[in-house]
Design an enzyme around this catalytic site. Structure first.
Site, PDB file in Angstrom:
ATOM      1  N   SER A  62       9.026   8.244  -6.894  1.00  0.00           N
ATOM      2  CA  SER A  62      10.463   8.232  -6.576  1.00  0.00           C
ATOM      3  C   SER A  62      11.077   6.855  -6.739  1.00  0.00           C
ATOM      4  O   SER A  62      12.310   6.717  -6.731  1.00  0.00           O
ATOM      5  CB  SER A  62      10.690   8.733  -5.143  1.00  0.00           C
ATOM      6  OG  SER A  62      10.051   7.881  -4.202  1.00  0.00           O
ATOM      7  N   ASP A 104       3.070  14.189   0.107  1.00  0.00           N
ATOM      8  CA  ASP A 104       3.027  13.229   1.206  1.00  0.00           C
ATOM      9  C   ASP A 104       1.574  12.795   1.338  1.00  0.00           C
ATOM     10  O   ASP A 104       0.718  13.582   1.755  1.00  0.00           O
ATOM     11  CB  ASP A 104       3.522  13.871   2.509  1.00  0.00           C
ATOM     12  CG  ASP A 104       3.594  12.880   3.666  1.00  0.00           C
ATOM     13  OD1 ASP A 104       2.918  11.846   3.605  1.00  0.00           O
ATOM     14  OD2 ASP A 104       4.325  13.158   4.643  1.00  0.00           O
ATOM     15  N   GLY A 163      10.221   2.330  -7.962  1.00  0.00           N
ATOM     16  CA  GLY A 163       9.341   1.227  -8.323  1.00  0.00           C
ATOM     17  C   GLY A 163       8.363   1.511  -9.446  1.00  0.00           C
ATOM     18  O   GLY A 163       8.695   2.134 -10.456  1.00  0.00           O
ATOM     19  N   TYR A 174      -0.991  -5.078   5.251  1.00  0.00           N
ATOM     20  CA  TYR A 174      -0.756  -4.777   3.835  1.00  0.00           C
ATOM     21  C   TYR A 174      -1.905  -5.337   3.003  1.00  0.00           C
ATOM     22  O   TYR A 174      -2.493  -4.643   2.158  1.00  0.00           O
ATOM     23  CB  TYR A 174       0.568  -5.375   3.367  1.00  0.00           C
ATOM     24  CG  TYR A 174       0.780  -5.258   1.876  1.00  0.00           C
ATOM     25  CD1 TYR A 174       1.138  -4.036   1.301  1.00  0.00           C
ATOM     26  CD2 TYR A 174       0.598  -6.347   1.031  1.00  0.00           C
ATOM     27  CE1 TYR A 174       1.309  -3.911  -0.069  1.00  0.00           C
ATOM     28  CE2 TYR A 174       0.766  -6.238  -0.338  1.00  0.00           C
ATOM     29  CZ  TYR A 174       1.128  -5.018  -0.879  1.00  0.00           C
ATOM     30  OH  TYR A 174       1.281  -4.903  -2.242  1.00  0.00           O
ATOM     31  N   GLY A 194       3.940   8.217  -5.773  1.00  0.00           N
ATOM     32  CA  GLY A 194       4.982   7.219  -5.533  1.00  0.00           C
ATOM     33  C   GLY A 194       6.017   7.174  -6.635  1.00  0.00           C
ATOM     34  O   GLY A 194       6.591   6.119  -6.946  1.00  0.00           O
ATOM     35  N   SER A 250      -3.411  -1.993  -6.976  1.00  0.00           N
ATOM     36  CA  SER A 250      -3.675  -2.981  -5.941  1.00  0.00           C
ATOM     37  C   SER A 250      -2.492  -3.939  -5.916  1.00  0.00           C
ATOM     38  O   SER A 250      -1.340  -3.516  -5.905  1.00  0.00           O
ATOM     39  CB  SER A 250      -4.997  -3.705  -6.223  1.00  0.00           C
ATOM     40  OG  SER A 250      -5.245  -4.699  -5.266  1.00  0.00           O
ATOM     41  N   ALA A 305      -4.886  -6.178   4.021  1.00  0.00           N
ATOM     42  CA  ALA A 305      -6.123  -5.476   4.358  1.00  0.00           C
ATOM     43  C   ALA A 305      -6.260  -4.194   3.541  1.00  0.00           C
ATOM     44  O   ALA A 305      -7.345  -3.861   3.041  1.00  0.00           O
ATOM     45  CB  ALA A 305      -6.149  -5.158   5.851  1.00  0.00           C
ATOM     46  N   SER A 306      -5.152  -3.474   3.390  1.00  0.00           N
ATOM     47  CA  SER A 306      -5.194  -2.216   2.627  1.00  0.00           C
ATOM     48  C   SER A 306      -5.482  -2.466   1.153  1.00  0.00           C
ATOM     49  O   SER A 306      -6.216  -1.700   0.512  1.00  0.00           O
ATOM     50  CB  SER A 306      -3.880  -1.446   2.791  1.00  0.00           C
ATOM     51  OG  SER A 306      -2.806  -2.073   2.095  1.00  0.00           O
ATOM     52  N   LYS A 307      -4.929  -3.545   0.601  1.00  0.00           N
ATOM     53  CA  LYS A 307      -5.131  -3.831  -0.822  1.00  0.00           C
ATOM     54  C   LYS A 307      -6.511  -4.441  -1.089  1.00  0.00           C
ATOM     55  O   LYS A 307      -7.131  -4.147  -2.113  1.00  0.00           O
ATOM     56  CB  LYS A 307      -4.019  -4.756  -1.330  1.00  0.00           C
ATOM     57  CG  LYS A 307      -2.636  -4.103  -1.345  1.00  0.00           C
ATOM     58  CD  LYS A 307      -2.626  -2.822  -2.186  1.00  0.00           C
ATOM     59  CE  LYS A 307      -1.238  -2.214  -2.288  1.00  0.00           C
ATOM     60  NZ  LYS A 307      -1.227  -0.966  -3.095  1.00  0.00           N
TER      61      LYS A 307
END
Length: 269
Positions: free
Chosen positions: A11, A53, A13, A145, A9, A131, A147-149
């Protein structure tokens, strides 16, 4: 020995800020993302851009293989690639839900699988999973979102005790609101999904709440510094909480579910 780091990630933030910060501290950093064209300027900071990716198996294998061929090792993996997709649970298609989990959970998990053999062989490794405050607290309109974290938190707890025997540390980073393109893209996504449904009033209230919190967002480099603190510690904490998340998470511990729900929803008006 100079440590080799793979930051996903990179690219934008937190990933971008972390790649730059660690390169400036002397690490050999590979900054990975789909949008390679957005990483060309990272070379000026000493970061090596590489295509990745996290939703494609071949891309993940190629990325890790390339780094191992060039450096002989990956000492630190920082799973920063992520997607913030929002909308009421009833409104979000299963295809979008699966994509959210593919990027935020399964991609990170697969990369961990790919780097672990060399880390075990070297008896050293640091796996950092980004997280969120949203990995401890569920807020309306962000079910997939969150749920994924939540899953990343649980996965990290299990993994930590599996790999400790090999000299590998697993570290969870819990940012609060952080300045990034995700705030704007998440708001636009929420309105696209639920802005005209039975949940439109709540969607608008959530957007207003996000806007009110925008001034409290911290710079991504603050999270990069937190990551550096973790990976440079001989005995790192299992979790590092961002400064702007500590009070909120403390309140969550104090309040019952019902009281906390009332507090959250009082901000959604």
């Amino acid at each position: 020995m100079i440590k080799t780091v793979l930051v996903t990630g990179a690219s934008a933030g937190i990933g971008r800020a972390t790649a730059i910060y660690l390169a400036q501290k002397g690490y050999k950093v590979y900054g990975a993302a789909r949008r390679v064209e957005k990483m060309h300027d990272l070379k000026a900071y000493g970061v090596q851009p590489i295509a990745l990716d996290v939703s494609e198996e071949n891309s993940m294998v190629a990325c890790v293989t390339t780094i191992l061929n060039q450096e002989g090792r990956i000492d630190i993996l920082i799973n920063s690639a992520g997607l913030g997709s929002y909308g009421a649970l009833e409104d979000v298609s299963m295809a979008e839900a699966k994509n959210q989990l593919e990027i935020n959970l399964f991609g990170a998990s697969r990369l961990i699988q790919l780097v672990l053999p060399e880390m075990r062989k070297n008896k050293f490794g640091k796996i950092v999973n980004i997280s969120s405050i949203g990995g401890k607290v569920g807020l309306p309109m962000g079910s997939w979102y969150h749920a994924s974290k939540f899953a990343i938190e649980g996965l990290s707890d299990c993994l930590r005790n599996e790999v400790k025997q090999f000299g590998i540390d697993v570290i969870v980073i819990e940012p609060g609101s952080t300045k990034s393109e995700m705030i704007e893209s998440g708001s636009a996504d929420l309105m696209r999904v639920s802005g005209k449904t039975a949940y439109k009033d709540l969607a608008n209230a959530v957007i207003k709440s996000y806007a009110a919190q925008k001034d409290k967002a911290i710079e991504a480099v603050e999270i990069a510094k937190l990551i550096a603190k973790g990976i440079e510690s001989k005995s790192p904490k299992t979790r590092y909480i961002a400064s702007n998340a500590k009070v909120f998470l403390f309140i969550r511990k104090l309040l019952s579910d019902q009281l906390f729900d009332k507090l959250v929803m009082s901000q959604m008006k």
